[in-house]
Write an enzyme that holds these catalytic residues in place. Structure first.
Site, PDB file in Angstrom:
ATOM      1  N   LYS A  67       0.946  -1.279  -0.031  1.00  0.00           N
ATOM      2  CA  LYS A  67       0.048   0.041  -0.050  1.00  0.00           C
ATOM      3  C   LYS A  67       0.884   1.155   0.009  1.00  0.00           C
ATOM      4  CE  LYS A  67      -3.838   1.972   2.606  1.00  0.00           C
ATOM      5  NZ  LYS A  67      -4.740   1.807   4.028  1.00  0.00           N
ATOM      6  N   SER A 147      -9.526   1.957   3.441  1.00  0.00           N
ATOM      7  CA  SER A 147      -8.641   2.730   2.461  1.00  0.00           C
ATOM      8  C   SER A 147      -7.576   1.853   1.623  1.00  0.00           C
ATOM      9  CB  SER A 147      -7.913   3.675   3.153  1.00  0.00           C
ATOM     10  OG  SER A 147      -7.086   3.141   4.247  1.00  0.00           O
ATOM     11  N   SER A 171      -9.970  -0.184   7.536  1.00  0.00           N
ATOM     12  CA  SER A 171      -9.515  -0.211   6.141  1.00  0.00           C
ATOM     13  C   SER A 171      -8.823  -1.398   5.300  1.00  0.00           C
ATOM     14  CB  SER A 171      -8.205   0.709   6.329  1.00  0.00           C
ATOM     15  OG  SER A 171      -8.889   2.123   6.215  1.00  0.00           O
TER      16      SER A 171
END
Length: 471
Positions: A67, A147, A171
């Site tokens: 990420k 996210s 997330s």
């Protein structure tokens, strides 16, 4: 694309072949879902080195996407913001250093909700000014949630066997549920958080996406050096699970899991957490109080970028692209708090975290773990418009600082539904229970995006490259 399957079939020297396969699927399918921001130009070199290793470490030669709020040396770490482009970190985050030490291949970086969706209340999940909109792996006109959107979608689409994500609240587990993959959010601190863009350090956690829980557990065991992080399923006979019918979430997945668990000998009882919504509010106000200090601490490790929340706000106002579609209302509200307000909100956050722990601990006197729906079916994306802000079951484990695992459990109209398993405060105690849930209710495992995979790229023309920034 299972790591444990490769180990069992003896494919130990796998680095180059697996990396080329992942790059090929990224080339073919990422234009549909927009999950991958940047490819590491050294990926094939890493793969070649992995094949020369004499040991047969489980992660040796295994590609991993990361990420884009986790530092990877010499690759931009943007948190989705244009303000952090062009000043890449000089060092890997410790968790990335552990990946490399285990022989894993850092394949590249994935898109995310900008600043972990902590810049604006209106920006949709999986959108960033750097990467644009990531799309659901099962239906590209639907939301991927976030996210950690890009990491979940990349695993679901078969573009990587493993991906790292981060979670403050939901997330990891929410995009895992929405994209039909396993998402493991450990207790904060199990994996190091240095070199990771923060939101709320008391809750922030680095975790893993995989198609099977055993792959995620294997990755976590290698990254922590812990031998007790095993996905060997617990015996279900005599186990008690609490069913939490979370308000606002569909019951389909929970019913499917409950039926399978009862058939395997487990006992199920109803549980409820009526204080859930109040805890969510306390969580948000506490996050706003602590964010300026937390993000400034990270920014100071990145020469060449704004070094404070006030600096980010000013730089966003000066950028013609950052605020073209969505505002920075969360940033501005956080920056506007007085010292007295910050202290009051921080105390409210401490009390909420303690209350969440008491609620879960009290429930665990009656059950071994709690089962709850992870997500509704993914909603349709409407460009330029905010998300519907669906309900979530993630807040209790997030506030308490306890681990949470989302398991694919069912589909609704072809869209994945996950079930979250949480309760025990340590991942080592939760994993066997989550593995038993997964084993009793196996879900669809093939990559979400299917079709003929293009032939491996000519090795004389490496597909590893920095992809164009999508603005």
């Amino acid at each position: 694309m299972s790591v444990t399957d490769l180990m069992m079939t003896g494919h130990a020297r796998r680095g180059l072949a697996l990396t080329r396969r992942c790059l090929s699927r990224i080339e073919r399918y990422d234009p549909l879902v927009n999950a991958v921001l940047t490819l590491d130009p050294t990926a094939l070199e890493q793969a070649a080195r992995a094949e020369r290793r004499r040991d047969r470490a489980p992660l040796a030669g295994v590609p991993v996407l990361v990420k884009d709020n986790i530092d990877v040396a010499d690759l931009d770490c943007t948190a989705g913001s244009r303000l952090l482009i062009g000043a890449p970190p000089a060092r890997d985050a410790p968790v990335v250093g552990r990946l490399r030490a285990a022989g894993a291949i850092v394949l590249g970086k994935t898109n995310l909700s900008e600043w972990g969706n902590f810049r604006s209340q209106d920006a949709p999940e999986g959108w960033s000014a750097v990467g644009g909109q990531t799309r659901n792996a099962h239906a590209p006109d639907r939301s991927p949630w976030g996210s950690s959107a890009g990491s979940a979608v990349a695993v679901a689409a078969g573009m990587t066997p493993l991906a790292l994500g981060t979670e403050t609240d939901g997330s990891i587990v929410c995009p895992a549920g929405a994209n039909g993959v396993v998402g493991v959010k450990p207790e904060p601190g199990l994996l190091p958080s240095g070199g990771v863009v923060p939101i709320a350090p008391a809750q922030d956690s680095v975790g893993v996406f995989a198609t099977r829980l055993r792959d995620a557990a294997l990755c976590l065991a290698e990254l922590t050096g812990r031998t007790d992080l095993s996905a060997a399923p617990a015996r279900l006979a005599g186990r008690r699970f609490g069913l939490w019918h979370t308000p606002g979430l569909p019951r389909l997945a929970l019913r499917a899991v409950a039926s399978a668990l009862r058939a395997a000998g487990a006992e199920l009882v109803e549980v409820d957490f009526p204080e859930h919504s109040g805890l969510m509010l306390a969580e948000v106000v506490a996050m706003q109080a602590g964010f300026p200090e937390a993000v400034a601490g990270y920014l100071r490790t990145r020469p060449g970028v704004p070094d404070s929340l006030a600096g980010l706000i000013a730089a966003n106002r000066a950028d013609p692209e950052e605020l073209r579609l969505f505002d920075q209302g969360v940033f501005e509200a956080s920056a506007a708090l007085s010292a007295a307000d910050r202290a009051l909100r921080a105390e409210a956050g401490r009390q909420a975290r303690a209350r969440a722990r008491r609620l879960l601990d009290d429930t665990l006197r009656r059950v071994d773990a709690v089962l709850a729906p992870t997500n509704p079916p993914a909603w349709r994306l409407e460009p330029g418009r905010p998300d519907p802000r669906p309900a979530t079951s993630s807040v209790l484990a997030a506030l308490a600082g306890y681990p949470n695992v989302s398991i694919p459990a069912a589909k609704d109209g072809g869209l994945p539904l996950g079930v979250s398993v949480f309760g025990p405060p340590k991942l080592a105690d939760l994993l066997p229970l989550a593995a038993a849930v997964e084993q009793s209710c196996p879900a669809y495992r093939a990559p979400a995006l299917t079709g003929p995979t293009p032939s491996a790229t000519n090795p004389r023309r490496s597909p590893c490259r920095r992809q164009p920034r999508r603005l």
